[in-house]
Each structure stands twice: as C-alpha cells, then as structure tokens.
Design a protein around this motif. Sequence first.
Motif: not given
Lengths: 396, 288
Positions: A175, A200-203, A220
Amino acid sequence: MKRILATLVLAVLAFAAAQGVTIGVLAPLTGGAAGTGQAQKAGFELALEEINAAGGVLGQPLKIIIEDTKADPATGVAAFEKLMTEDNVEFIAGGYSSGVTLALVESFKTFQPIVSWIGGAVSGIGIDNFDGIEELLGQEEWFFHIHPWDYANTEASTAFQVYTGVDTVALLHEDGAFGGPGAAGAQALLEAAGMKVVLNEAFKSTLTGGTGDFRAAISKAAASGGEMLYWIAYDGDAQPLVSQVRELNYHPKYIFGAPPGWPSDFDKVPEAQCVTGMIGYLPNLPNPEAQAFLTSYQAMHGTAPDNYMAALAYANLWSYADAINAAGTTDQAAVIKALQEGTFRSPMGDWSFKPSIEALHQGFGAEMWFIFQFQNGVREIVWPVDISTSPLQTCP
Amino acid sequence: MDLSLLPQALVSGVLAAGLYALVSVGLALAIGVIGIVNFAHGEFFMVGAFLAYQLFVSFGFDPLLSLLFVAPALFVIGAIIYLSSIRFVLKAPELNQMLLTFGVGIILQNLALLIWGGDPRTIARVPYRAIGYKIGNISIGLVPLGSFVISLILVAALYWMLARTPLGRGMRAVAQNRIGAGLVGLEVNRIYLIAFAMSALLAGMGGVMIAVIQSPTPTIGFGFTLKAFAIVVLAGLGNIRGITIAAIVVALSESLVATMVPNGDSLRNAVFFAIIFVALVARSRRAY
C-alpha cells in the motif's frame, strides 16, 4: 595581492584535482531492502575496481562514499544531506525506493548536484492527484534517471501477460508509494490490452510494519477467480505470499511477482516453483556483456549476481566515469553535456540517456526487461521466446 | 462487501490469535511481575526467528525441532540481559527503564545485522508450510493451526505455572507487593531474573513459529511488538490472564477489517491503534 590570491586559487584547484573525483552513493544497505542495497554495493565496487584499473577518472583514482538509506525516507534525506554538506560531493549515484526518492525531491532541488539515479520508478504519469518522480524531477537538467519508469515496467509485463493468454488478473499490491501507483498503471495497461482486472487490492508489506499475514488479501484474490495472480510488493513479502496462496488453495494458472529483488534462497522454496517475475539481468542472459559482467563479478565477490540492481549500479558508476573523462573536467555543465551525449556500457548492452514522457534524461525503457520463471530451483528465462532458456509452465 | 469471505476471515483471525497471545504473554509477564515495559521484546522474537533459520542452514533442523534448542537459548539470553542491564534500573524512573530496553533492542538488532545481514532470510524447505485443509469454502492452514495449538499449550502452561507452582505463586506475590514478598522470605531478585528470562523464552518461541511463515530480517520484531503492546493494553497492563481474550479480540478485529473492507489489509495497524485508544479511554473513564 592579486598574484597571491591567484596562486592560492590555483593551489586549491590543484589540490582538489589531486584528491580525485568522489561520487556519493545512496543505497539501502540495511533494513528490509538490504538485499537489494547490498547487490547495488557489490555492483558499484566491481565498477570502481575496473574504472581505477583502467586509469581512474581525470587521471586520479575514483572514490565513492556509500551512505545507508535503510529504504527509509527520513534516513535517506539525512544521508543525502550528509554527502552534500560534510563530504562535499558533486555527483550522486545509487538510489532505491520511490518513497525515499519522493522524500529526497526537495533536498535534491535545494543542493542541485548531478543526480544519476537507479531507483525510484514511480513516474506519476497517468495518475490523478499524485506527482511522481518523473513529473517532479524530469525537467531538471541535473537529474538523470536510469531505471525504467513504472509505465515501462508495466508495458513489458503486460506484453508477457498477453502472451500467456489469460483473460482475468487479480492484482495485489503493497500500500505504499511503490505498489499503489504501480498497480494503478498495471490495471490501466492490462485493461487496454483487453484483459479484465477482477481485483485490485492493497496490503501491508512486511517492509512497512506488516506481519506477513496476507490471507485476507489472498482470500479475496481466490474469490475473484483471477487466472493470473499479479503482485507488486517487496522482497520480504515473496515467500509468505506464495506459501499462503497454496495454503488457501488458490490455484491461479500463473503467479507473477514484481518485487525490486527476491529474497535469498527463495529459488529453493518448493512453493516458489512456477512463480514468474521480471528482471533486467540474470547470469544466464546470453549476450557477451552479461557474460563478461558475470565473470568479473564472480572473480570479485565469489558468487553470481542474483539481483539486477548489481548490474544497474555497475552501469551507473561506469557512465559517470566515462562522462567525466569525456568532459575532461568536473564542471557541472560539461558533465551534464557528456552524460546527455554519451553511449555507455552495461551488462544489458550499450545504452544512453534519451527523453521520456516528461523527463529530459531517461536511461533504460521497457526493452531492458525479460521474464523468468522459477523452475526446479533455477530462474529460467521464459520470455521473450527468442532468448528463452525453458518453456513457460502453468502452476499446479 | 463479500459475505462469503466471512467464515474464512473468522477462522484466519482466531488462528492468528494464538501467535499473538504467545508474543504478548511474555511482554505481560515482564510488565506484571517486574514492572518494566520492555521495548526489546520484539528483538527477542527476532533472535528466536534467526536462531531457527541458522539451525536450519547449519544442521537442517526443522523449525519444530528448533523449538527445543531456541527456548533454552532465549532463556539464557534473557537472563544475561537481565543480569547485565535490567537489574540496575529496577528502582530508576520508568523513562530510564524504557530507554534502556529501547537501547538493548537496538543492540540486538545491530548484532543480528552483523551476523545475518539485512537481507530477508528464508527457511527454504518446510514440508508442511503450504498445506491447507479445505472444508467447504474455508481453508485451514496447517502452519497457522499448528502455531495456534502450540501457542495455546505454552500460554496454558504459563497460566498453570503461575497458579499451581511455588515459583508461580512467588511471581504473583512479587507482582502484588515486591517489598512484602521480600519480607516474607521470597528471593525477589531471583524471581525477577526467572520472569524476565521466561519472557524472552516465550517471545523466542513465537519467533521460531514466525520464521516458518515469513523471512526473518533484523526488523521483523517491530510489527509484532506493536501488536503485543495493543494486546497488553487491552488486557490491562500486567494482567496475564486477560491476554488470550485480548489476543483473540485484536486478531479477529484485524482479520475482519482486512477481509471485509476493500483494501482493508492496509488498515491493520489502524485497527490495533484504535483498540489501544478505545481501551485507554474506557479505562480512564472507569477510573473516574
């Protein structure tokens, strides 16, 4: 009186020339990105030895002072200001992490040395409400950027992803300033190429205080059904991420990782086999410059270079040496002109600075990259097909 | 919000709580018994992770086997640090104690940097690391399940020791009143020494488990130290018994936010800071 002053000035200049040229280097020697920083250091050391064996710079041995940024913005700024105010260097090399580079922008503009930079890929191009490095520094005469910009990275990776024939991609990214803009650019290019980005996923990366538990993001991705898992994060995230993909029974056809480097022994991790990645240099690259670099590197360090940043650092220092020698002086305007007009050596072949979308001086572009896949503990080149050492395999 | 992910989020959260409890209970022991806030706690965790890595590289030891060697090693390291530094500041102002433990943490980090470097180190072959059992839509990883069970056994053993053994009763007595405990004949300094060494041992065992899951670096302890402080604050400073419940609350909250909120994994740190905030405010209101 005038004669005395002139003599003093000449004496000072002669003393300075006799001291030789010193280049300040910023690299993350410790901290979460130390693997990459140590690779850079090894590349700089090899280039330094070769440059001085070939007669040095302006007839004197070249010197470098390497300062540790720890891949931390505040530490990076302090290290740069130390190089400028205590060591009085006129040339800056190295660089890693877009976050550190963005933090350095104002200090660079204050001191305005020549900066020839091999890190910080975030251009900012195409991203609303965000100014990237290319936008902030690209028009500065004294700023030279060697590493490809993020859009060049995604251009190369997208060409590979089109080659795989997948229709859907799940994007996971750290992120920070590296992963966020990188993922935005990747999504735009993938969609323009006709693929569907289903997530489109942040970690939170292990480099920025995360604990290596990526199960929420991977759950996800598994639910999204992406045929390719594409992740953009740091070295330390690689092993927990691929292990947890298997643990959560997510079976994408391809796993594509885009960290700046890979952790040591990752190639031996069973879960890592089939993971693909993009790189600018590998020891099994067939061109003669790459093989010559491999031989010299092994002779100096006892091992093969396992991080392309070693090759970029090598190219970085040699370009400075060649440009200053071509200029015949350390005068800033003359060295800038020599950097603009020169063609330089590197393990990836000859290269020169050219304008990019918003920058006056850009070194490498999408052509630097190729794709490898971990297969039986070896990084095999799988794309472009004409230089491949093994065919691309799907994940089990 | 995809509700089909909820069962997985609950399972992942509960399983993560085991490791969180193990890391936190050592910190709570140091605070509860000795009364010292140990900022070097995460570094004991880091040293445990690196020792597991080294035992794998040098002798091919599986991390589970490493636990048998790392536990006594961390006990000894904890004891040495107590005898060489901590015992001299027991009566000093709290700020001095915190600064000392902070310094000890920096020394341990830099020693790790000298020995292992800053590059993430990976225990390459852990045959059970990627195994996950699928039950319906839920995957239960063998490693998180194993670390949950081992952690709970260790925490339960600590609870038993505190409740049922002379040493544990001594620790509780010292925690309640160190002067009174000394007056009735308890060797307070010896109890402090053992409590601090046990705190290091528990953190080190947590470190071994995390070495299976991720690649150790000298700064790996930082993220877990933050979580341990959140859990200790939620349980109540020094309340060892409340640690398991607090760990479940923190781990579950994190897992639910990370899974059910878009880009929720980025909010993990915000979750435990929010928990610290709420716990401190609630406790201060109750005090009035």
